[in-house]
Design an enzyme around this catalytic site. Structure first.
Site, mmCIF file in Angstrom:
data_model
loop_
_atom_site.group_PDB
_atom_site.id
_atom_site.type_symbol
_atom_site.label_atom_id
_atom_site.label_comp_id
_atom_site.label_asym_id
_atom_site.label_seq_id
_atom_site.Cartn_x
_atom_site.Cartn_y
_atom_site.Cartn_z
ATOM 1 N N ARG A 18 96.278 54.189 71.309
ATOM 2 C CA ARG A 18 95.546 55.429 71.612
ATOM 3 C C ARG A 18 94.516 55.743 70.522
ATOM 4 O O ARG A 18 93.496 56.375 70.799
ATOM 5 C CB ARG A 18 96.550 56.579 71.806
ATOM 6 C CG ARG A 18 97.406 56.865 70.596
ATOM 7 C CD ARG A 18 98.672 57.617 70.936
ATOM 8 N NE ARG A 18 99.698 56.763 71.534
ATOM 9 C CZ ARG A 18 100.899 57.182 71.897
ATOM 10 N NH1 ARG A 18 101.242 58.437 71.741
ATOM 11 N NH2 ARG A 18 101.780 56.342 72.421
ATOM 12 N N LYS A 23 107.533 47.084 63.521
ATOM 13 C CA LYS A 23 108.429 46.820 64.654
ATOM 14 C C LYS A 23 109.578 45.919 64.209
ATOM 15 O O LYS A 23 109.433 45.160 63.256
ATOM 16 C CB LYS A 23 107.654 46.079 65.758
ATOM 17 C CG LYS A 23 106.688 46.923 66.552
ATOM 18 C CD LYS A 23 106.027 46.067 67.630
ATOM 19 C CE LYS A 23 104.979 46.846 68.395
ATOM 20 N NZ LYS A 23 105.492 47.969 69.178
ATOM 21 N N LYS A 49 92.092 48.119 75.690
ATOM 22 C CA LYS A 49 92.731 48.001 74.369
ATOM 23 C C LYS A 49 92.857 46.534 73.982
ATOM 24 O O LYS A 49 93.494 45.757 74.688
ATOM 25 C CB LYS A 49 94.122 48.651 74.424
ATOM 26 C CG LYS A 49 95.042 48.318 73.221
ATOM 27 C CD LYS A 49 96.407 48.982 73.337
ATOM 28 C CE LYS A 49 97.369 48.511 72.255
ATOM 29 N NZ LYS A 49 98.708 49.108 72.363
ATOM 30 N N GLU A 83 99.172 52.839 67.909
ATOM 31 C CA GLU A 83 97.802 52.489 67.493
ATOM 32 C C GLU A 83 96.842 52.355 68.660
ATOM 33 O O GLU A 83 95.634 52.529 68.489
ATOM 34 C CB GLU A 83 97.822 51.191 66.668
ATOM 35 C CG GLU A 83 97.788 49.881 67.468
ATOM 36 C CD GLU A 83 98.991 49.662 68.373
ATOM 37 O OE1 GLU A 83 100.036 50.283 68.107
ATOM 38 O OE2 GLU A 83 98.896 48.901 69.350
HETATM 39 N N1 BES Z 1 101.810 47.746 72.188
HETATM 40 C C1 BES Z 1 102.841 48.692 72.144
HETATM 41 C C2 BES Z 1 103.449 48.985 73.518
HETATM 42 C C3 BES Z 1 104.210 47.862 74.170
HETATM 43 C C4 BES Z 1 105.576 47.775 74.025
HETATM 44 C C5 BES Z 1 103.573 46.958 74.972
HETATM 45 C C6 BES Z 1 106.272 46.760 74.649
HETATM 46 C C7 BES Z 1 104.265 45.940 75.604
HETATM 47 C C8 BES Z 1 105.629 45.853 75.440
HETATM 48 C C9 BES Z 1 102.320 50.014 71.586
HETATM 49 O O1 BES Z 1 101.316 49.913 70.638
HETATM 50 C C10 BES Z 1 103.454 50.679 70.894
HETATM 51 O O2 BES Z 1 103.929 50.160 69.928
HETATM 52 N N2 BES Z 1 103.870 51.831 71.414
HETATM 53 C C11 BES Z 1 104.941 52.554 70.860
HETATM 54 C C12 BES Z 1 104.551 54.015 70.850
HETATM 55 C C13 BES Z 1 105.485 54.903 70.079
HETATM 56 C C14 BES Z 1 105.384 54.608 68.614
HETATM 57 C C15 BES Z 1 105.109 56.321 70.372
HETATM 58 C C16 BES Z 1 106.155 52.327 71.742
HETATM 59 O O3 BES Z 1 106.001 52.217 72.966
HETATM 60 O O4 BES Z 1 107.246 52.227 71.210
HETATM 61 ZN ZN ZN Z 2 100.150 48.213 70.739
HETATM 62 MN MN MN Z 3 102.101 49.647 68.668
#
Ligand code: BES
Ligand code: ZN
Ligand code: MN
Length: 513
Positions: free
Chosen positions: A364, A290, A278, A362
């Site tokens: 996935r 975010k 990714k 995003e």
């Molecule tokens: N890149 C993030 C995951 C992440 C979070 C990596 C903190 C490193 C540190 C990923 O794209 C994301 O935002 N995931 C969401 C998924 C949710 C919306 C189902 C998450 O983990 O909150």
């Molecule tokens: Zn991400």
């Molecule tokens: Mn994300």
């Protein structure tokens, strides 16, 4: 790319007492009864300075600690660095790697130009000397690294290079150590290469510049080929996942494919293994934005793709006799009038449709197209690496990556590579129960599950795109970066995955030979 810290690694047969260097590192256990033979020899020349320091209680041999004794012209080295190895019975190869990293970090901080490593002698015959040489070289690269590419002027005044030699008194053993050092230098430098690219901010590394970096890597190698699909080519192919995530940004998405084809013996060497990483060059969350605190850390959301890029570099330089694909879908996830939205239904490269319920899920969305690409290339084994979920960070903390998959043997092979490389993983589930949560009423899948088990539902989503291939998934959210410096490392990107994946592939290649 100019290396941020130029580490020159070698070996030498020498008497420790006479070896000339700015720093000489020796290892000591916390539960040792007195000094070992080599250190005792040094200490005799130093008139008992090491022994006195230990008796004073200034050094106890705990891991992650050290003490400096000055040579005072009584020995060849200007300083002796005592490095703590912890308890003797708990020792692994990673103890040597970490001790080397500690010694290298101290050397850089003290502005030493030359470092002699005699750490391996404390381990006697417990490990194969080549394996110890490799761990020392990897650790040295890791510990000497710092990221100050954009600090102008003299910066912190640190030196740009460090000459390191592994020292042994037997020529035969030095030879064995050297075999490992050559490999370890390749792996360690590939990992630092990953750290530099990952540390670069999102205004410097975006899909096009990442693709240019991959092209440059391939140009410098006789076994690597790089193909980059731009937006138009992705539209033709129907890579709806990557296109959707990339739709909001001025920095258009790219689909990067590297292929390592070893020289000679075709057929056997045709790529059957794919690494998929990714590479979200910045993850603001998109329309599902975010919160502001710590959002700058989302420049590291490209770490999985970069781990794949750097592993391909290591695989090529090691000349592994197996074909490998490195597949890196890359996009920037930002909100704008052209962004994909919650509620959108996206047709992915596989033909499966996905209802977007949160644009922040995003990773996935781009990975599924990467996995489908690997399947279409007829890869039998596919491993993906991604900073995929905050839920994985909640589950495992910053110590290990989540490991999911559909094949027990592949999981075991990765667990073994994890032990050897010191990059820790923990096996988590991703089966039926989790897959059920990812079903949509108006499309084949939706891109988020319930509140619980987010790392597992994300993996279960990916699993739908892998068909009959053997598949493993590494969720590296959290282990991709050190928020603060540690005893063994500077802060910033860790380059997690490079050692693990390279070790896995090297094991596989060795078994084939
Ligand atoms: N890149 C993030 C995951 C992440 C979070 C990596 C903190 C490193 C540190 C990923 O794209 C994301 O935002 N995931 C969401 C998924 C949710 C919306 C189902 C998450 O983990 O909150
Ligand atoms: Zn991400
Ligand atoms: Mn994300």
């Amino acid at each position: 790319m100019k290396e941020i810290m130029d580490v020159k690694l070698g070996t030498r047969t020498a008497d420790l007492r006479e070896y000339k260097a700015d720093m000489l590192a020796v290892g000591l256990y916390c539960d040792a009864k007195g000094l070992d033979k080599l250190t005792k020899g040094l200490d005799r020349k130093l008139k008992g300075a090491i022994d006195r320091l230990i008796r004073l209680g200034d050094f106890k041999g705990k891991d992650g600690t050290g003490a400096v004794v000055y040579g005072n012209a009584k020995i060849g080295a200007k300083r002796v660095l005592l490095v703590g190895l912890g308890e003797k019975k708990k020792v692994t190869l990673d103890t040597i790697r970490k001790a080397s990293a500690y010694a290298a970090k101290q050397s850089v901080e003290m502005k030493a130009k030359t470092l002699g490593l005699a750490l391996h002698s404390a381990f006697g015959a417990r490990f194969d000397p080549a394996a110890m040489g490799q761990a020392c070289a990897e650790g040295t690269c890791f510990g000497s690294y710092r990221y100050d590419e954009f600090v102008t002027g003299n910066g912190n005044g640190r030196l740009g290079s460090l000459k390191v030699e592994l020292i042994d008194s037997y020529t035969a053993r030095t030879k064995e150590l050297k075999k490992g050092v050559l490999k370890g230098a390749i792996v360690g430098k590939a990992q630092n290469y990953a750290r530099t690219i990952a540390n670069r901010p999102a205004n410097v590394i975006y899909p096009a510049t990442l693709a240019a970096e991959a092209k440059k890597l391939a140009r410098g190698s006789s076994t690597l080929k790089c193909t980059v699909f731009d937006e138009r080519q992705m539209i033709e192919k129907g890579m709806g996942g990557v296109l959707a995530v990339g739709s909001g940004s001025e920095h258009r998405p790219k689909f990067i494919v590297l292929k390592h084809t070893p020289a000679g013996k075709t057929g056997r060497t045709e790529a059957k293994i794919a690494l998929v990483g990714k590479a979200i060059t910045f993850d603001s969350g998109g329309i599902s934005l975010k919160p502001a605190p710590n959002m700058e850390e989302m420049k590291f959301d490209k770490s999985g793709g970069i781990a794949v890029l750097a592993t391909m570099k290591a695989v090529a330089e090691l000349g592994l006799p197996i074909g490998v694909y490195g597949i890196i879908p890359s996009a920037e996830n930002v909100p704008s009038g052209t962004s994909y939205r919650p509620g959108d239904i996206i047709t992915t490269y596989s033909g499966k449709t996905v209802e977007v319920q949160n644009t922040d899920a995003e990773g996935r969305m781009i990975l599924c197209d990467g996995l489908s690409y690997a399947v279409r290339q007829k890869c039998e084994t596919v491993i993906d690496v991604a900073t995929l979920t905050g839920a994985c960070l909640v589950a495992l903390g910053r110590y290990m990556a989540g490991l999911m998959g559909n094949d027990d043997k592949l999981i075991k092979q990765l667990q073994k590579a994890s032990q050897q490389s010191g990059e820790k993983v923990w096996h988590l589930p991703s089966g039926e129960e989790y897959a059920k949560e990812m079903k949509s009423k108006i499309a084949d899948l939706k891109n988020i599950g319930s509140r619980w088990g987010g790392a597992c539902t994300a993996a279960a989503f990916l699993r739908q795109f892998i068909g009959d291939a053997k598949w493993a998934h590494l969720d590296i959210a959290g282990v991709d970066v050190f928020q603060k410096p540690t005893e063994f490392s500077a802060e910033g990107s860790t380059g997690f995955g490079v050692r693990l994946l390279t070790t896995y592939l090297a094991n596989l290649a060795a078994a084939k030979d």
